[in-house]
Design a protein around this motif. Structure first.
Motif, short mmCIF file in Angstrom:
data_model
loop_
_atom_site.label_atom_id
_atom_site.label_comp_id
_atom_site.label_asym_id
_atom_site.label_seq_id
_atom_site.Cartn_x
_atom_site.Cartn_y
_atom_site.Cartn_z
N ARG A 141 0.99 -1.17 -0.09
CA ARG A 141 -0.18 0.13 -0.12
C ARG A 141 0.95 1.20 0.00
O ARG A 141 0.36 2.39 -0.16
N TYR A 142 2.13 0.88 -0.01
CA TYR A 142 3.06 2.23 0.11
C TYR A 142 3.54 2.83 -1.16
O TYR A 142 4.66 2.96 -1.79
N ASP A 143 2.45 3.15 -2.01
CA ASP A 143 2.63 3.36 -3.45
C ASP A 143 2.86 4.95 -3.96
O ASP A 143 3.22 5.38 -4.88
N GLY A 144 2.22 5.76 -2.89
CA GLY A 144 2.43 7.34 -3.05
C GLY A 144 1.42 7.71 -4.14
O GLY A 144 1.60 8.81 -4.29
N GLY A 145 0.40 7.05 -4.55
CA GLY A 145 -0.25 7.40 -5.40
C GLY A 145 -1.88 7.33 -5.36
O GLY A 145 -2.46 8.23 -5.54
N ARG A 146 -2.17 6.48 -4.47
CA ARG A 146 -3.52 6.01 -4.42
C ARG A 146 -3.72 5.94 -2.57
O ARG A 146 -5.00 6.37 -2.11
N ASN A 147 -2.86 5.50 -2.16
CA ASN A 147 -2.91 5.15 -0.73
C ASN A 147 -2.17 5.99 0.40
O ASN A 147 -0.80 6.07 0.17
N ALA A 148 -2.87 6.63 1.23
CA ALA A 148 -2.30 7.50 2.20
C ALA A 148 -1.91 6.13 3.57
O ALA A 148 -2.59 5.37 3.75
N VAL A 149 -0.71 6.14 3.87
CA VAL A 149 -0.42 5.28 4.90
C VAL A 149 -0.08 5.91 6.25
O VAL A 149 0.44 5.27 7.34
N VAL A 150 -0.31 7.12 6.42
CA VAL A 150 -0.14 7.94 7.66
C VAL A 150 -1.38 8.77 7.82
O VAL A 150 -2.04 8.90 7.04
N SER A 151 -1.58 8.86 9.22
CA SER A 151 -2.86 9.54 9.60
C SER A 151 -2.45 10.17 10.77
O SER A 151 -1.90 9.54 11.83
N SER A 152 -2.88 11.73 11.07
CA SER A 152 -2.52 12.25 12.31
C SER A 152 -3.84 12.93 12.56
O SER A 152 -4.89 13.14 11.89
N SER A 153 -3.85 13.29 13.95
CA SER A 153 -4.99 14.10 14.26
C SER A 153 -5.32 15.53 13.48
O SER A 153 -6.37 15.94 13.62
N THR A 154 -4.23 15.99 12.81
CA THR A 154 -4.46 17.08 12.19
C THR A 154 -4.74 16.83 10.54
O THR A 154 -5.18 17.79 9.76
N TYR A 155 -4.41 15.75 9.83
CA TYR A 155 -4.49 15.48 8.79
C TYR A 155 -4.84 13.79 8.71
O TYR A 155 -3.92 13.16 8.55
N SER A 156 -5.94 13.58 8.41
CA SER A 156 -6.38 12.17 8.27
C SER A 156 -6.21 11.53 7.05
O SER A 156 -6.05 12.11 5.97
N LYS A 157 -5.68 10.15 7.11
CA LYS A 157 -5.44 9.39 5.89
C LYS A 157 -6.87 9.61 4.89
O LYS A 157 -6.38 9.94 3.69
N SER A 158 -8.03 9.45 5.20
CA SER A 158 -9.03 9.79 4.41
C SER A 158 -9.01 11.18 3.83
O SER A 158 -9.16 11.22 2.62
N SER A 159 -8.52 12.32 4.46
CA SER A 159 -8.62 13.55 3.92
C SER A 159 -7.55 13.57 2.81
O SER A 159 -7.57 14.47 1.97
N ILE A 160 -6.44 13.20 3.15
CA ILE A 160 -5.28 13.08 2.40
C ILE A 160 -5.58 12.28 0.92
O ILE A 160 -5.24 13.11 0.02
N GLU A 161 -6.05 11.14 1.13
CA GLU A 161 -6.52 10.50 -0.03
C GLU A 161 -7.64 11.02 -0.87
O GLU A 161 -7.80 11.16 -1.93
N SER A 162 -8.59 12.10 -0.19
CA SER A 162 -9.70 12.74 -0.94
C SER A 162 -8.88 13.77 -1.69
O SER A 162 -9.61 14.16 -2.73
N MET A 163 -7.96 14.49 -1.17
CA MET A 163 -7.26 15.55 -1.74
C MET A 163 -6.58 14.76 -3.04
O MET A 163 -6.68 15.70 -4.23
#
Length: 181
Positions: A141-163
């Motif tokens: 899942r560490y592809d840098g294109g579709r999948n975020a593999v980090v998530s923090s309280s200020t920027y979630s995995k789903s928010s990064i992927e939606s961007m």
């Protein structure tokens, strides 16, 4: 100089360059030697995020270098990242606006937008693991294109992927528009 001296300036090259070390004189020499495109890592336009990630860039200088590259006849390719440590949806939207502006102004011929992904064995990976930001250790899942593999309280995995989904849709629309020009 060595390329020209060895008669290899009739070939065409592109180079990944540090925009920090480029200047107009160097770009003129590169173009004369057969370079037609430079690729530069810009990552983000947010100074706080750049500083947080120990990347010494000044966006005004980046823009000036892109202008100079175009003046000497080089094509430009900028690489950018969404979800960098210290970034947010707001900072990534500003970066996206910058990309759009540079494309519209003819200063970027191509842009690559990736999800900031910590690679195992790197300081960023260790940092993300210690902070509890990693969402998976499934390296496929560490592809840098579709999948975020980090998530923090200020920027979630789903928010990064939606961007990234938003950017993908914008790129599709831009390609359609450019084909009509």
């Amino acid at each position: 100089k060595a390329i020209i001296d060895n008669g290899m300036d009739d070939l065409h090259y592109e180079a990944m360059c540090s925009i920090i070390t480029l200047d107009k004189q160097m770009m003129k020499a590169m173009h004369k030697a057969g370079y037609y495109k430079i690729r530069v890592g810009i990552e983000t336009v947010n100074l706080d995020v750049l500083n947080h990630n120990q990347k010494a860039l000044n966006i005004d200088t980046v823009t000036r270098r892109l202008e100079e590259a175009k003046e000497v006849g080089l094509k430009t390719y900028g690489t950018f990242m969404m979800g960098m440590p210290g970034s947010s949806k707001k900072t990534d939207l500003r970066t996206s606006s910058y990309i759009e502006k540079m494309i519209l102004n003819g200063l970027l011929d191509n842009a690559q937008i990736s999800i900031c992904t910590p690679q195992p064995g790197t300081p960023f990976y260790d940092y993300a693991k210690i902070k509890g930001y990693l969402t998976t250790e499934d390296y496929s899942r560490y592809d840098g294109g579709r999948n975020a593999v980090v998530s923090s309280s200020t920027y979630s995995k789903s928010s990064i992927e939606s961007m990234m989904q938003l950017r993908t849709e914008e790129r599709r629309v831009w390609k359609e528009c450019r084909s009509r020009w």
